[in-house]
Design a protein around this motif. Structure first.
Motif, PDB file in Angstrom:
ATOM      1  N   PHE A  41       0.853  -1.191   0.000  1.00 43.06           N
ATOM      2  CA  PHE A  41       0.000   0.000   0.000  1.00 43.06           C
ATOM      3  C   PHE A  41       0.888   1.241   0.000  1.00 43.06           C
ATOM      4  O   PHE A  41       2.019   1.225   0.493  1.00 43.06           O
ATOM      5  N   LEU A  42       0.370   2.319  -0.586  1.00 40.25           N
ATOM      6  CA  LEU A  42       1.109   3.564  -0.714  1.00 40.25           C
ATOM      7  C   LEU A  42       0.237   4.728  -0.273  1.00 40.25           C
ATOM      8  O   LEU A  42      -0.984   4.679  -0.387  1.00 40.25           O
ATOM      9  N   SER A  43       0.868   5.782   0.202  1.00 45.51           N
ATOM     10  CA  SER A  43       0.126   7.011   0.461  1.00 45.51           C
ATOM     11  C   SER A  43      -0.410   7.524  -0.873  1.00 45.51           C
ATOM     12  O   SER A  43       0.133   7.214  -1.941  1.00 45.51           O
ATOM     13  N   VAL A 112      -0.533  -0.554 -10.972  1.00 43.67           N
ATOM     14  CA  VAL A 112      -1.974  -0.666 -10.718  1.00 43.67           C
ATOM     15  C   VAL A 112      -2.270  -0.152  -9.310  1.00 43.67           C
ATOM     16  O   VAL A 112      -1.674  -0.623  -8.331  1.00 43.67           O
ATOM     17  N   LEU A 113      -3.168   0.820  -9.217  1.00 51.10           N
ATOM     18  CA  LEU A 113      -3.592   1.378  -7.940  1.00 51.10           C
ATOM     19  C   LEU A 113      -5.008   0.911  -7.640  1.00 51.10           C
ATOM     20  O   LEU A 113      -5.878   0.937  -8.506  1.00 51.10           O
ATOM     21  N   VAL A 114      -5.227   0.474  -6.407  1.00 56.45           N
ATOM     22  CA  VAL A 114      -6.526  -0.072  -6.015  1.00 56.45           C
ATOM     23  C   VAL A 114      -7.185   0.840  -4.989  1.00 56.45           C
ATOM     24  O   VAL A 114      -6.580   1.180  -3.966  1.00 56.45           O
ATOM     25  N   LEU A 115      -8.411   1.237  -5.284  1.00 59.65           N
ATOM     26  CA  LEU A 115      -9.210   2.050  -4.362  1.00 59.65           C
ATOM     27  C   LEU A 115     -10.200   1.150  -3.635  1.00 59.65           C
ATOM     28  O   LEU A 115     -10.948   0.389  -4.260  1.00 59.65           O
ATOM     29  N   TRP A 142      -2.541  -0.804  -2.995  1.00 55.76           N
ATOM     30  CA  TRP A 142      -3.753  -0.093  -2.656  1.00 55.76           C
ATOM     31  C   TRP A 142      -3.386   1.275  -2.085  1.00 55.76           C
ATOM     32  O   TRP A 142      -2.292   1.471  -1.555  1.00 55.76           O
ATOM     33  N   ILE A 143      -4.314   2.226  -2.246  1.00 55.99           N
ATOM     34  CA  ILE A 143      -4.086   3.586  -1.775  1.00 55.99           C
ATOM     35  C   ILE A 143      -4.532   3.688  -0.322  1.00 55.99           C
ATOM     36  O   ILE A 143      -5.708   3.473  -0.003  1.00 55.99           O
ATOM     37  N   ILE A 276      -0.317  -5.693   4.883  1.00 60.10           N
ATOM     38  CA  ILE A 276       0.311  -4.784   5.843  1.00 60.10           C
ATOM     39  C   ILE A 276       1.524  -5.443   6.485  1.00 60.10           C
ATOM     40  O   ILE A 276       2.606  -4.839   6.589  1.00 60.10           O
ATOM     41  N   LEU A 277       1.363  -6.690   6.905  1.00 56.24           N
ATOM     42  CA  LEU A 277       2.466  -7.379   7.577  1.00 56.24           C
ATOM     43  C   LEU A 277       3.665  -7.577   6.655  1.00 56.24           C
ATOM     44  O   LEU A 277       4.817  -7.390   7.066  1.00 56.24           O
TER      45      LEU A 277
END
Length: 306
Positions: A41-43, A112-115, A142-143, A276-277
């Protein structure tokens, strides 16, 4: 990746790593060493500073209708998953997943960015990222913060900082693909020796035996620890920091290097936790079949209560 100090361990590591290059249906073994993985995930600032990207919108229908994202492709986690019992929740065969994604105009080297719905959802964005990465779409993220973070960044209309683009270049260089999937038979085999640290990412009531979402039997996998996925959001709806997650896991007695297995009802909330982990350096794997599969087999053990 750290240089291994013993030649024997070095060979052992790569023999395990090699097992991951097959399809998950082959049942790869979970390695004991920490995987090399790029962030899941990214900001919003970092994500939208990518020079080229495609957006997958996995939000629920009402938020999508209220706030449409121009050019986004709508995709639900169910579109890439099996629906029949006892395999409900499992990822489709990888070649079929790739075909579906290719038909949507996605290529494996795309950013690819996931909302997703963020803390008001079920972690669908994590499941989509997990699914795409299993299929070889390694530059999928994911954002963090969901649509609200995305919208705030769009409204800023500022040019990305040079250091932000530099960070993106580092993301693109990471081409390593290691499976983040684990299967029923391997979990069962590891129970007597406590080979895996098992996290139940469902609600506490589900952990103790409630079956609100279609499980055949109630309870949790023996030895599992309750790790409700919502605990990973901060007050603003963003993913908690690494230090905060480290403290939480330490309180549960989780060791960083020992393999972690996460499950829920159908592998959605658990995929979010795994993302996340793994971003924070843990050796974590998603059991996609989760309780839909496990509870359906009367021969598999379950515990109830705390």
């Amino acid at each position: 990746m750290k240089v291994l100090r013993c030649y024997g361990i070095y060979l052992f590591f790569f023999s395990l790593l090699g097992a991951f290059f097959g399809e998950p249906s082959a049942g790869p073994s979970v390695p004991l060493t920490k995987p090399l993985d790029s962030p899941w995930f990214l900001s919003a600032e970092l994500a939208l500073s990518l020079p080229k990207y495609k957006i997958l919108d996995t939000r629920s229908s009402l938020p999508r209708l209220k706030n449409k994202v121009s050019g986004a492709v709508v995709l639900s986690w169910e579109d890439l998953s099996r629906t029949e019992t006892p395999n409900k929740g499992d990822l489709l065969e990888l070649k079929l997943v790739r075909k579906k994604l290719n038909d949507l105009g996605l290529k494996q080297d795309d950013n690819v960015l996931v909302l997703g719905d963020g803390n008001s959802g079920w972690g669908e964005e994590g499941r989509i990222v997990w699914s795409l990465r299993e299929a070889g779409f390694k530059q999928t993220y994911w954002i963090d913060g969901g649509y609200s973070s995305y919208e705030k960044q769009i409204q800023k209309k500022t040019n990305p900082k040079p250091e932000t683009l530099a960070n993106n270049s580092q993301l693109a260089k990471n081409k390593t693909h290691v499976s983040a999937a684990i299967f029923k038979d391997e979990i069962l085999k590891g129970l007597p020796s406590k080979q895996h640290q098992i996290l139940d990412t469902r609600e506490p009531r589900e952990f103790t035996g409630a079956t609100p979402y279609g499980e055949s039997r109630g309870g949790h996998i023996p030895g599992a620890k309750s790790f409700f996925y919502q605990e990973l959001f901060d007050a603003k709806g963003n993913v908690k920091s690494k230090s905060e997650v480290d403290v939480y896991l330490k309180q549960l007695g989780i060791q960083k290097e020992k393999p972690i297995v996460a499950y829920c009802t159908g592998g959605v909330r658990s995929a979010f936790v795994v993302g996340i982990l793994r971003t924070y350096g843990y050796n974590a794997y998603n059991y996609a079949g989760s309780m839909w599969e496990w509870s359906n087999d009367p021969k598999l053990p379950l515990e109830t209560g705390n």
